[in-house]
Design an enzyme around this catalytic site. Sequence first.
Site, PDB file in Angstrom:
ATOM      1  N   CYS A  15       0.848  -1.195   0.000  1.00 28.49           N
ATOM      2  CA  CYS A  15       0.000   0.000   0.000  1.00 28.49           C
ATOM      3  C   CYS A  15       0.881   1.243   0.000  1.00 28.49           C
ATOM      4  O   CYS A  15       1.986   1.243   0.558  1.00 28.49           O
ATOM      5  CB  CYS A  15      -0.918  -0.007   1.226  1.00 28.49           C
ATOM      6  SG  CYS A  15      -2.209   1.271   1.172  1.00 28.49           S
ATOM      7  N   GLY A  66      -4.327  -4.292   1.071  1.00 27.97           N
ATOM      8  CA  GLY A  66      -3.474  -3.294   0.454  1.00 27.97           C
ATOM      9  C   GLY A  66      -4.194  -2.311  -0.469  1.00 27.97           C
ATOM     10  O   GLY A  66      -5.350  -2.027  -0.307  1.00 27.97           O
ATOM     11  N   ARG A 134      -5.736   8.019   8.394  1.00 27.13           N
ATOM     12  CA  ARG A 134      -5.518   7.603   7.004  1.00 27.13           C
ATOM     13  C   ARG A 134      -4.507   8.547   6.362  1.00 27.13           C
ATOM     14  O   ARG A 134      -4.870   9.568   5.781  1.00 27.13           O
ATOM     15  CB  ARG A 134      -6.832   7.600   6.221  1.00 27.13           C
ATOM     16  CG  ARG A 134      -7.874   6.637   6.793  1.00 27.13           C
ATOM     17  CD  ARG A 134      -9.028   6.454   5.837  1.00 27.13           C
ATOM     18  NE  ARG A 134      -8.582   5.848   4.592  1.00 27.13           N
ATOM     19  CZ  ARG A 134      -8.374   4.541   4.420  1.00 27.13           C
ATOM     20  NH1 ARG A 134      -8.575   3.698   5.415  1.00 27.13           N
ATOM     21  NH2 ARG A 134      -7.965   4.080   3.250  1.00 27.13           N
ATOM     22  N   CYS A 276     -12.382 -15.831   4.474  1.00 30.06           N
ATOM     23  CA  CYS A 276     -12.876 -14.496   4.818  1.00 30.06           C
ATOM     24  C   CYS A 276     -11.706 -13.522   4.860  1.00 30.06           C
ATOM     25  O   CYS A 276     -10.592 -13.894   5.267  1.00 30.06           O
ATOM     26  CB  CYS A 276     -13.583 -14.523   6.183  1.00 30.06           C
ATOM     27  SG  CYS A 276     -14.093 -12.902   6.804  1.00 30.06           S
ATOM     28  N   ASP A 277     -11.952 -12.299   4.462  1.00 30.06           N
ATOM     29  CA  ASP A 277     -10.920 -11.267   4.472  1.00 30.06           C
ATOM     30  C   ASP A 277     -10.408 -10.973   5.878  1.00 30.06           C
ATOM     31  O   ASP A 277      -9.275 -10.535   6.066  1.00 30.06           O
ATOM     32  CB  ASP A 277     -11.509  -9.991   3.854  1.00 30.06           C
ATOM     33  CG  ASP A 277     -10.448  -8.956   3.550  1.00 30.06           C
ATOM     34  OD1 ASP A 277      -9.300  -9.345   3.289  1.00 30.06           O
ATOM     35  OD2 ASP A 277     -10.776  -7.762   3.554  1.00 30.06           O
ATOM     36  N   CYS A 320     -32.771 -12.976  22.685  1.00 33.68           N
ATOM     37  CA  CYS A 320     -32.946 -11.522  22.696  1.00 33.68           C
ATOM     38  C   CYS A 320     -34.096 -11.131  21.759  1.00 33.68           C
ATOM     39  O   CYS A 320     -34.255 -11.707  20.677  1.00 33.68           O
ATOM     40  CB  CYS A 320     -31.645 -10.838  22.252  1.00 33.68           C
ATOM     41  SG  CYS A 320     -31.774  -9.050  22.038  1.00 33.68           S
TER      42      CYS A 320
END
Length: 373
Positions: A15, A66, A134, A276-277, A320
């Site tokens: 990145c 990235g 950022r 999964c990411d 719930c």
Amino acid sequence: MPPLSVLIKPASGLCNMKCDYCFYCDESKKRLQQNYGFMTENTLKNVIRKTILHAEGSITYAFQGGEPSLRGIDFFRRAIALQKQYNKNNVEVINAFQTNGSLIDEKWCQFFRENQFLVGVSVDGTLDIHDRYRHKADGQGTFNEISENIKLLDKYGVSFNILTVVTGEVVKNIRKIYYSYAGKGWRYQQYIACIDPLGEGHGNHSYGLTPDQYGEFLITLFELWFEDWKKGRQPYIRQFENYVGILLGYYPEACDQRGVCGIQTVVEADGSAYPCDFYMIDEYKLGNLNANRLADLDKKREETGFVQRSLKISDACKNCKYFKICRAGCQRNRDVIKGTDMYENYFCAGYQMFFDQCLNKLKMVAESVKQNQ
């Protein structure tokens, strides 16, 4: 077979920015090999060939990092060519591109428009809030250049949405952020609660979010959205739209609102695949699409019990009154209950705050949509 979802990291974790809360930086540090560099065209070919040939109805390819644009535009032109070459069953192909927005120029915009990409751009509110977390490696802010690049996307007619990570600073300033986005014409928005590093508990970092903060955020954002809804000018906010859909009996498209982990294939630059990411570390690896078939990955997914784990929700959660709409949130935000193998969501109290105050208004929106259908 249901529609397929494939997330590809063509530049691994590389990145040109260094965001303080980057969850993928955290994950990559927890692997034996942190970075896999750039994906080769041969790996790209194997990924597309082995997935599109098994798709029925549709397939979504999402490119993420990235920063995926570091791989260069020619790589993505090749991806489009390969999709056309191997789409023997004429399935619908959907392409998405998640970017920090800093490298977008007119060539990228033209490519996105011509190939009907949906582009997600990460922006955290206003200049001071965004630039706090950022920024570039040297600490230099990125808000202004990204805002200018978003104008280019708009100019070229590219479909885009704004993805905002919810930190404590965003919570305190969400009213200001909401009106700022409206003023810029950013009508498609997604908000994701900032997550703590994997396996390191909660509250150890300045960007961390408490359950009460998250509840406060949801309430304030919803009330702003609801007031605009009454005037027929509300932005598209993914989470609220999915809640309305759930109330109408639709299956939510956002995986964190389904109550169970979805079947997706996330591919690192070397072809390694994960479920999964949020879990791209060695212990969750399913195989490699350079060597394995998609069926092999699905078998490994079944053997590891990844999806089944997301069904292990505490009785208190299941009982719930809000469970049918909340569905215990994302697995990545769930903590195992000590002495058991059951889970509860860290943000549970925040969700209860939100539904206590806003559920009736959500139902009002759902009823209006139903009457107008």
